[in-house]
Enzyme design. Structure first.
Site, mmCIF file in Angstrom:
data_model
loop_
_atom_site.group_PDB
_atom_site.id
_atom_site.type_symbol
_atom_site.label_atom_id
_atom_site.label_comp_id
_atom_site.label_asym_id
_atom_site.label_seq_id
_atom_site.Cartn_x
_atom_site.Cartn_y
_atom_site.Cartn_z
ATOM 1 C CG HIS A 100 -4.447 7.659 12.456
ATOM 2 N ND1 HIS A 100 -3.358 8.323 12.978
ATOM 3 C CD2 HIS A 100 -4.340 7.779 11.104
ATOM 4 C CE1 HIS A 100 -2.641 8.829 11.995
ATOM 5 N NE2 HIS A 100 -3.211 8.504 10.846
ATOM 6 C CG HIS A 148 -1.856 1.113 1.333
ATOM 7 N ND1 HIS A 148 -3.167 1.012 0.925
ATOM 8 C CD2 HIS A 148 -1.701 2.380 1.768
ATOM 9 C CE1 HIS A 148 -3.779 2.165 1.111
ATOM 10 N NE2 HIS A 148 -2.913 3.015 1.625
ATOM 11 C CG HIS A 188 -6.477 10.576 13.020
ATOM 12 N ND1 HIS A 188 -6.806 10.070 11.790
ATOM 13 C CD2 HIS A 188 -7.508 10.248 13.856
ATOM 14 C CE1 HIS A 188 -7.970 9.453 11.864
ATOM 15 N NE2 HIS A 188 -8.409 9.554 13.105
ATOM 16 C CD GLU A 236 -2.380 11.444 8.871
ATOM 17 O OE1 GLU A 236 -3.446 10.782 8.918
ATOM 18 O OE2 GLU A 236 -1.274 10.926 8.647
ATOM 19 C CG HIS A 296 0.321 6.204 9.697
ATOM 20 N ND1 HIS A 296 1.653 5.942 9.494
ATOM 21 C CD2 HIS A 296 0.141 7.489 9.287
ATOM 22 C CE1 HIS A 296 2.238 6.997 8.979
ATOM 23 N NE2 HIS A 296 1.352 7.954 8.863
#
Length: 444
Positions: A369, A291, A363, A340, A334
């Site tokens: 998160h 990803h 976040h 963010e 993460h």
């Protein structure tokens, strides 16, 4: 309503004249001694005069009256616009807001774009020209004979509900949900709406939005320069009682003048407002395994003085194909040295249920998160076949290297804080098996 032209190259020089007064832009900046049509020459500078040519931003405006013709500025009371990041104690928890309430005319009367501004979070200080603020706007009526500009930062507007009919000194723009526009430092504009309207604003102090470098991607991809649009000149010659609202050092001030500020007959330069349709974004994605980092979805960036570190990035998560093999396809769990803020323009976010269009999440720096429990379980077992991800949706992120603080309005006043947000991770189960057979792992 709008009459736009392709920018053809981000930051290029443009010349624009209202077709009713062709030849309004003289061959030289402010000569001959008097401008054509009896106009006044005025320069709008978005950078220091001595900046390198590649980063020097300015436009010349040829207008009926200079913008200096107004009465003195006086304080303009506004309850929810602030850069006071210390009024609320720090909160490192994951934050989620339900859709921000749009007041109706029947509820509290007419609320225009300026009155509907609310600061949600931010960091830094416009006085020293570094930092950012995240605002929300909720309004139900147009601004009438009122114009607004920010002396603090560049504004990136993200409509979520309702079309914005924006008049600027450079011309007119119609900005619909799933489009964005940037109105740069000092540019005066007025917003009309056709009903209940809501959206997000990213304001960046001391840095300009620009396209990210593409590196190994090559010459094409992500947001392409040719897809950005800037207005063409469209003047109004109108005597009226007009109010100019200035945002200066985090406070609002207003001044009266006897004419419309949108009296620019022609202009030229590389410092303009512009808009962009998010459907034009050319998605880059992994096509074999793993990803990729979300930086591949960056539309615009405002860089800090540290190479590769942004004061703010504007990132989107558009519909796209997911085709990776042997891969957990949703975003990975993460912790980040960035802050963010995420919002949803339409649809829902594929990695987490419960976030709704018109709301948001924050976040904070190094707060963990990632996918909720249901998303993890489903993605861990799904068949590895190509599929469309995020069909009919559009989520976005304001990402910043600064540790953002939440305002009192964002923490309490708006009354839409989801105190149960953390529960989306509570059902996550332990799958650890010390007897696991490595031979079950797929072959490389």
């Amino acid at each position: 309503m709008d009459n736009l032209q392709y920018m053809s190259g981000f930051g290029n020089e443009f010349v624009s004249e209202d077709p009713r007064c062709l030849g309004a832009v003289p061959k030289n900046q402010n000569s001959p001694q008097t401008c054509p049509y009896g106009l006044y020459a005025e320069q709008l500078s978005g950078s220091a005069f001595t900046c390198p040519r590649t980063s020097n931003k300015r436009s010349w405006l040829y207008r009926i009256l200079p913008s200096a013709k107004h009465e003195p500025f006086k304080p303009y009371h506004h309850s929810f616009l602030t850069h006071d990041w210390d009024s609320v104690p720090p909160n490192p928890n994951q934050m989620r807001w339900a859709p921000f309430h749009i007041p109706s005319v029947q509820e509290i009367g007419k609320v225009d774009f300026v009155e509907g501004l609310h600061t949600l979070c931010g960091a830094g200080d416009p006085k020293v020209r570094t930092g950012l603020a995240v605002h929300v706007y909720t309004c139900n009526s147009g601004m009438g004979d009122k114009a607004f500009y920010s002396s603090d930062g560049n504004l990136l507007l993200v409509p979520q509900q309702g079309t914005l009919y924006i008049t600027t000194e450079f011309g007119k723009m119609v900005v619909e949900p799933n489009e964005i526009c940037v109105i740069q430092l000092g540019m005066r504009f007025s917003v009309n709406v056709d009903g209940m309207s809501r959206g997000y604003i990213l304001e960046v102090f001391g840095a300009s939005f620009e396209l990210p470098d593409l590196g190994p991607i090559g010459a094409n991809g992500l947001a392409n320069p040719r897809d950005f649009l800037t207005p063409t000149a469209c003047y109004e010659d109108r005597s009226c009682d007009y109010t100019i609202v200035s945002k200066y050092q985090g406070k609002l001030f207003c001044a009266k003048q006897d004419h419309s500020p949108f009296d620019v007959v022609g202009w030229h330069g590389n410092y303009t407002p512009y808009k962009y349709n998010l459907d034009r974004f050319m998605v880059i994605n992994a096509v074999k395994f793993d990803h990729a980092d979300p930086s591949i979805f960056t539309v615009l960036t405002a860089q800090s003085t540290r190479p590769g570190v942004a004061i703010a990035d504007f990132v989107i998560f558009p519909p796209r194909w997911s085709v990776q093999e042997h891969t957990f396809r949703p975003p990975y769990y993460h912790r980040n040295c960035m802050s963010e803020f995420m919002g949803i323009i339409k649809g829902d976010y594929e990695a987490k249920k419960g976030s709704l269009p018109g709301g948001g999440t924050l976040h904070s720096m190094m707060t963990p998160h990632g996918p909720d429990a249901a998303c993890f379980e489903a993605a861990s077992r799904e068949e590895m076949v190509p599929k469309v991800v995020a069909a009919g949706t559009q989520a976005f992120m304001f990402e910043s290297s600064m540790s953002m603080a939440i305002t009192n309005w964002g923490n309490e006043t708006c009354r839409v804080v989801d105190d149960e947000y953390f529960q989306c991770w509570a059902p996550i189960q332990k799958h650890f098996d010390p007897q696991w057979d490595p031979s079950e792992q797929f072959e490389e």
